[in-house]
Design a protein around this motif. Structure first.
Motif, PDB file in Angstrom:
ATOM      1  N   GLY A  46      14.830  69.341  -1.992  1.00 56.04           N
ATOM      2  CA  GLY A  46      16.284  69.308  -1.869  1.00 56.04           C
ATOM      3  C   GLY A  46      16.923  69.418  -3.241  1.00 56.04           C
ATOM      4  N   PRO A  47      18.212  69.770  -3.297  1.00 52.78           N
ATOM      5  CA  PRO A  47      18.873  70.023  -4.578  1.00 52.78           C
ATOM      6  C   PRO A  47      19.390  68.792  -5.305  1.00 52.78           C
ATOM      7  CG  PRO A  47      20.380  70.463  -2.772  1.00 52.78           C
ATOM      8  CD  PRO A  47      19.062  70.108  -2.143  1.00 52.78           C
ATOM      9  N   ALA A  48      19.386  67.623  -4.656  1.00 56.34           N
ATOM     10  CA  ALA A  48      20.003  66.425  -5.231  1.00 56.34           C
ATOM     11  C   ALA A  48      19.082  65.731  -6.239  1.00 56.34           C
ATOM     12  CB  ALA A  48      20.387  65.453  -4.117  1.00 56.34           C
ATOM     13  N   SER A  49      19.636  64.748  -6.940  1.00 51.50           N
ATOM     14  CA  SER A  49      18.871  63.861  -7.831  1.00 51.50           C
ATOM     15  C   SER A  49      18.861  62.470  -7.219  1.00 51.50           C
ATOM     16  CB  SER A  49      19.506  63.807  -9.225  1.00 51.50           C
ATOM     17  OG  SER A  49      19.412  65.049  -9.881  1.00 51.50           O
ATOM     18  N   VAL A  50      17.688  61.870  -7.094  1.00 50.56           N
ATOM     19  CA  VAL A  50      17.548  60.622  -6.341  1.00 50.56           C
ATOM     20  C   VAL A  50      18.319  59.463  -6.963  1.00 50.56           C
ATOM     21  CG1 VAL A  50      15.328  61.252  -5.360  1.00 50.56           C
ATOM     22  CG2 VAL A  50      15.394  60.055  -7.546  1.00 50.56           C
ATOM     23  N   TYR A  51      18.565  59.515  -8.266  1.00 55.76           N
ATOM     24  CA  TYR A  51      19.207  58.393  -8.948  1.00 55.76           C
ATOM     25  C   TYR A  51      20.740  58.480  -8.934  1.00 55.76           C
ATOM     26  CZ  TYR A  51      18.692  62.034 -12.505  1.00 55.76           C
ATOM     27  OH  TYR A  51      18.687  63.236 -13.168  1.00 55.76           O
ATOM     28  N   LYS A  52      21.280  59.558  -8.350  1.00 54.70           N
ATOM     29  CA  LYS A  52      22.730  59.708  -8.304  1.00 54.70           C
ATOM     30  C   LYS A  52      23.307  59.119  -7.023  1.00 54.70           C
ATOM     31  CE  LYS A  52      23.244  63.672 -11.382  1.00 54.70           C
ATOM     32  NZ  LYS A  52      23.796  65.032 -11.536  1.00 54.70           N
ATOM     33  N   GLU A  53      24.541  58.623  -7.137  1.00 58.17           N
ATOM     34  CA  GLU A  53      25.203  58.020  -5.983  1.00 58.17           C
ATOM     35  C   GLU A  53      25.372  59.051  -4.869  1.00 58.17           C
ATOM     36  OE1 GLU A  53      29.343  55.609  -4.915  1.00 58.17           O
ATOM     37  OE2 GLU A  53      28.878  56.177  -6.988  1.00 58.17           O
ATOM     38  N   GLY A  54      25.078  58.631  -3.658  1.00 56.50           N
ATOM     39  CA  GLY A  54      25.232  59.515  -2.507  1.00 56.50           C
ATOM     40  C   GLY A  54      24.068  60.453  -2.265  1.00 56.50           C
ATOM     41  N   ALA A  55      22.991  60.313  -3.043  1.00 57.23           N
ATOM     42  CA  ALA A  55      21.825  61.178  -2.847  1.00 57.23           C
ATOM     43  C   ALA A  55      21.211  60.919  -1.469  1.00 57.23           C
ATOM     44  CB  ALA A  55      20.789  60.924  -3.934  1.00 57.23           C
ATOM     45  N   PRO A  56      20.682  61.942  -0.812  1.00 51.86           N
ATOM     46  CA  PRO A  56      20.049  61.758   0.500  1.00 51.86           C
ATOM     47  C   PRO A  56      18.940  60.712   0.447  1.00 51.86           C
ATOM     48  CG  PRO A  56      20.305  64.084   0.016  1.00 51.86           C
ATOM     49  CD  PRO A  56      20.659  63.355  -1.238  1.00 51.86           C
ATOM     50  N   ASP A  57      18.918  59.852   1.458  1.00 59.12           N
ATOM     51  CA  ASP A  57      17.953  58.746   1.492  1.00 59.12           C
ATOM     52  C   ASP A  57      17.323  58.690   2.875  1.00 59.12           C
ATOM     53  OD1 ASP A  57      16.511  56.574   0.720  1.00 59.12           O
ATOM     54  OD2 ASP A  57      18.210  55.201   0.517  1.00 59.12           O
ATOM     55  N   CYS A  58      16.230  57.975   2.986  1.00 60.85           N
ATOM     56  CA  CYS A  58      15.569  57.797   4.278  1.00 60.85           C
ATOM     57  C   CYS A  58      15.197  56.328   4.438  1.00 60.85           C
ATOM     58  CB  CYS A  58      14.335  58.684   4.398  1.00 60.85           C
ATOM     59  SG  CYS A  58      13.054  58.345   3.179  1.00 60.85           S
ATOM     60  N   ASN A  59      14.826  55.961   5.644  1.00 61.23           N
ATOM     61  CA  ASN A  59      14.502  54.564   5.924  1.00 61.23           C
ATOM     62  C   ASN A  59      13.188  54.151   5.260  1.00 61.23           C
ATOM     63  OD1 ASN A  59      13.423  52.211   7.750  1.00 61.23           O
ATOM     64  ND2 ASN A  59      15.625  52.384   8.135  1.00 61.23           N
ATOM     65  N   ASN A  60      13.137  52.920   4.780  1.00 62.96           N
ATOM     66  CA  ASN A  60      11.956  52.424   4.059  1.00 62.96           C
ATOM     67  C   ASN A  60      10.698  52.379   4.917  1.00 62.96           C
ATOM     68  OD1 ASN A  60      13.368  52.067   1.689  1.00 62.96           O
ATOM     69  ND2 ASN A  60      13.915  49.937   2.132  1.00 62.96           N
ATOM     70  N   ILE A  61      10.857  52.373   6.240  1.00 59.37           N
ATOM     71  CA  ILE A  61       9.690  52.284   7.122  1.00 59.37           C
ATOM     72  C   ILE A  61       8.754  53.484   6.913  1.00 59.37           C
ATOM     73  CG2 ILE A  61      10.741  53.521   9.063  1.00 59.37           C
ATOM     74  CD1 ILE A  61       9.313  51.592  10.948  1.00 59.37           C
ATOM     75  N   ILE A  62       9.310  54.582   6.427  1.00 53.78           N
ATOM     76  CA  ILE A  62       8.510  55.787   6.212  1.00 53.78           C
ATOM     77  C   ILE A  62       7.405  55.536   5.191  1.00 53.78           C
ATOM     78  CG2 ILE A  62       8.618  58.134   5.245  1.00 53.78           C
ATOM     79  CD1 ILE A  62      11.413  58.298   6.601  1.00 53.78           C
ATOM     80  N   PHE A  63       7.657  54.634   4.230  1.00 54.49           N
ATOM     81  CA  PHE A  63       6.680  54.371   3.172  1.00 54.49           C
ATOM     82  C   PHE A  63       5.882  53.089   3.404  1.00 54.49           C
ATOM     83  CE2 PHE A  63      10.408  56.536   1.283  1.00 54.49           C
ATOM     84  CZ  PHE A  63       9.806  57.758   1.048  1.00 54.49           C
ATOM     85  N   SER A  64       5.858  52.634   4.664  1.00 55.65           N
ATOM     86  CA  SER A  64       5.200  51.367   4.990  1.00 55.65           C
ATOM     87  C   SER A  64       3.687  51.483   5.096  1.00 55.65           C
ATOM     88  CB  SER A  64       5.755  50.845   6.324  1.00 55.65           C
ATOM     89  OG  SER A  64       5.410  51.729   7.388  1.00 55.65           O
ATOM     90  N   GLY A  65       3.170  52.709   5.109  1.00 60.67           N
ATOM     91  CA  GLY A  65       1.740  52.905   5.283  1.00 60.67           C
ATOM     92  C   GLY A  65       1.350  53.151   6.733  1.00 60.67           C
ATOM     93  N   LYS A  66       2.340  53.156   7.617  1.00 62.26           N
ATOM     94  CA  LYS A  66       2.055  53.365   9.042  1.00 62.26           C
ATOM     95  C   LYS A  66       1.640  54.814   9.318  1.00 62.26           C
ATOM     96  CE  LYS A  66       3.907  52.483  13.635  1.00 62.26           C
ATOM     97  NZ  LYS A  66       4.989  51.858  14.432  1.00 62.26           N
ATOM     98  N   TRP A  67       2.203  55.746   8.529  1.00 64.54           N
ATOM     99  CA  TRP A  67       1.885  57.161   8.703  1.00 64.54           C
ATOM    100  C   TRP A  67       1.488  57.765   7.363  1.00 64.54           C
ATOM    101  CZ3 TRP A  67       6.813  55.272  10.086  1.00 64.54           C
ATOM    102  CH2 TRP A  67       7.009  55.055  11.445  1.00 64.54           C
ATOM    103  N   PRO A  68       0.603  58.741   7.335  1.00 66.85           N
ATOM    104  CA  PRO A  68       0.404  59.520   6.106  1.00 66.85           C
ATOM    105  C   PRO A  68       1.688  60.288   5.801  1.00 66.85           C
ATOM    106  CG  PRO A  68      -1.390  59.880   7.679  1.00 66.85           C
ATOM    107  CD  PRO A  68      -0.324  59.148   8.416  1.00 66.85           C
ATOM    108  N   VAL A  69       2.111  60.257   4.545  1.00 64.23           N
ATOM    109  CA  VAL A  69       3.357  60.908   4.146  1.00 64.23           C
ATOM    110  C   VAL A  69       3.085  61.837   2.965  1.00 64.23           C
ATOM    111  CG1 VAL A  69       5.707  60.582   3.274  1.00 64.23           C
ATOM    112  CG2 VAL A  69       4.749  58.946   4.919  1.00 64.23           C
TER     113      VAL A  69
END
Length: 512
Positions: free
Chosen positions: A56-79
């Motif tokens: 994606g074109p955004a920068s993660v550290y900037k306000e309003g950058a696209p985000d996702c739910n933390n459950i994605i990085f819980s280890g439940k699924w390979p990512v």
């Protein structure tokens, strides 16, 4: 398709998101693209075996950058995080992402550091990859190992086998990355343990069930254009609801030379389909009179199609559903939550808001090559399976500026020459689409010792797999010369022929 072998792709607005899906499906694994902010419950309901985060074109550290739910990085699924997806993973897991002093755009050398890397298994080092980023990762999260670097990127790939989290700064989905297909296969099969069980047979079976459930005993009409998309959509729906489907072929006066007759010859009384022809050329041309803007053309044509369908449906059992051959590229180019509108496809953004039909779009998750495969399995003749793609608005978007009968007739004659000559040359069907365009410009010429000031015709020929990207076709000079000579000699009003050598991107396949 097994419910246990699906991949969820979260779209963060990357220009290659749809290509990730293509690469996954090439491995006979079913996947769907969803918005990046999908809820935990929606993820659970989808029940993925693995998750891929797009670029994606955004920068993660900037306000309003696209985000996702933390459950994605819980280890439940390979990512697998790709570019922005990797940076977001690092950012949320307390690593560091910052602006790079030297950005990386283009093909770069990737050096693999870890022989035991699961994601980069069986890839020789160095290898060429496509980079496209202005941020980089100086410090990965705790318990991640760095598995690859590039000249300006100390952290080009990371892995945490314990948490099943993997990130790469390059784009494996594009052909420029030599190791791309291997990376995706390693993630799907070595890491996620997915079985390659999705194919067009299972798609047909599941889709017919879904159509039966959606339409039931009600009536449906299908806008049959004669192209492979609407034909395959019609066959799928007919397989589900039988004679409750009526196909309506609207001759909007914007077709190619002799096309209306060819469509009726191909479909009337054949393949089990009930086909009705509606002559509406004068009506469409009257609505397009004076219209120059291509978006207005598309929307007018889309609206008029629906108006005609609604009138015709009343004659054939009050059709409640409208069947369309909408494909995934149509939806992407017409604009989604994370994708910019390139051009409104008449069957997506051109539909009227007060439409009484409910839509049935059985192909909207497929790419063109997948639709052709479905067509073959449903018994569609090969000459129809491989029929040239043709836009719903027809020649209205190949005539630049105002559309009228004189300009259409001129273009039809030129286009027929282009198609005949390239078809005669292209015995192996390597050229995906080819046609003529009337740009609306004039040039000075000399014909019969006299000065002429006549129209220019452009020739467009491209190669593509899915319509999302395309390369201009390197036709032999002899073929181009013959096309040029024939058009200038046989089509009154034309004194110059030019060849379009623009790929997609930056251009689109059509000129409007």
């Amino acid at each position: 398709m097994s419910e246990k072998n699906k991949v969820l792709i979260l779209d963060f607005g990357g220009q290659y998101s749809q290509l990730i899906a293509r690469r996954v499906r090439e491995n006979k694994v079913y996947c769907e693209i969803k918005p990046y902010d999908i809820s935990p419950q929606e993820i659970e309901d989808f029940n993925p075996k693995a998750i891929i985060l797009s670029g994606g074109p955004a920068s993660v550290y900037k306000e309003g950058a696209p985000d996702c739910n933390n459950i994605i990085f819980s280890g439940k699924w390979p990512v697998l995080g790709i570019c922005y997806g990797m940076q977001l993973m690092v950012h949320k897991l307390k690593g560091k992402v910052q602006r790079a002093e030297s950005r990386e755009y283009g093909v770069m050398d990737l050096k693999i550091l870890q022989e035991q890397s699961k994601l980069l298994k069986d890839i020789s080092s160095p290898t060429k990859v496509l980079m496209s980023h202005s941020d980089f990762i100086p410090i990965p999260p705790a318990n991640f190992k760095v598995t690859a670097t590039s000249k300006n990127t100390p952290t080009a790939a990371i892995e945490s086998d314990e948490k099943q989290l993997y990130g790469i700064q390059f784009h494996p989905e594009v052909v420029h990355s030599e190791c791309g297909k291997t990376v995706i296969k390693n993630f799907l099969f070595e890491i996620a343990g997915i079985l390659p069980d999705w194919n067009m047979d299972s798609f047909i079976e599941e889709t017919v069930k879904n159509i039966s459930k959606q339409i039931g005993n009600k009536k449906a009409v299908c806008g049959l254009s004669g192209g492979v998309d609407s034909a395959v959509a019609a066959l799928l729906v007919h397989k589900a609801i039988g004679d409750n489907l009526t196909c309506i072929f609207v001759d909007h006066g914007l077709l190619r030379l002799n096309e209306a007759e060819e469509v009726m010859e191909a479909f009337e009384g054949k393949l089990g389909l009930n086909v009705i022809k509606v002559d509406a050329g004068e009506h469409f041309l009257s609505r397009l009179k004076g219209v120059i803007d291509p978006e207005r053309k598309r929307k007018i044509i889309g609206n008029e199609f629906i108006n005609i369908f609604e009138k015709e449906a009343a004659k054939y059992g009050e059709g409640e559903f409208l069947v369309q051959g909408t494909l995934y590229p149509d939806i992407v180019e017409s604009g989604t939550k994370t994708a910019t509108t390139i051009k409104t496809h008449h069957n997506v953004g051109g539909l009227p808001e007060d439409m009484t039909f409910k839509l049935c779009e059985p192909l909207k998750e497929l790419f063109k090559d997948e639709v052709r495969e479905v067509g073959r399995k449903l018994g569609l003749p090969e000459h129809l399976v491989n029929r040239q793609p043709f836009p719903g608005p027809g020649m209205a978007i190949r005539v630049m500026g105002e559309v009228n009968e004189d300009r259409l007739n001129l273009l039809r004659k030129a286009d027929a020459i282009v198609r005949k000559e390239i078809k005669a040359y292209d015995k192996e069907n390597k050229v995906w689409q080819y046609f003529a365009v009337l740009p609306g410009s004039y040039s000075v010429g000399v014909m019969g010792d006299d000065r002429t000031y006549q129209q220019v015709v452009a020739v467009r020929a491209v190669g593509s797999e899915d319509g999302m990207t395309a390369s201009w076709s390197h036709l032999p000079y002899e073929v181009l010369d013959k096309i040029s000579q024939r058009i200038v000699n046989e089509v009154d009003g034309v004194n110059r022929v030019v060849y379009d050598i623009t790929s997609k991107p930056p251009g689109t396949i059509e000129w409007e």
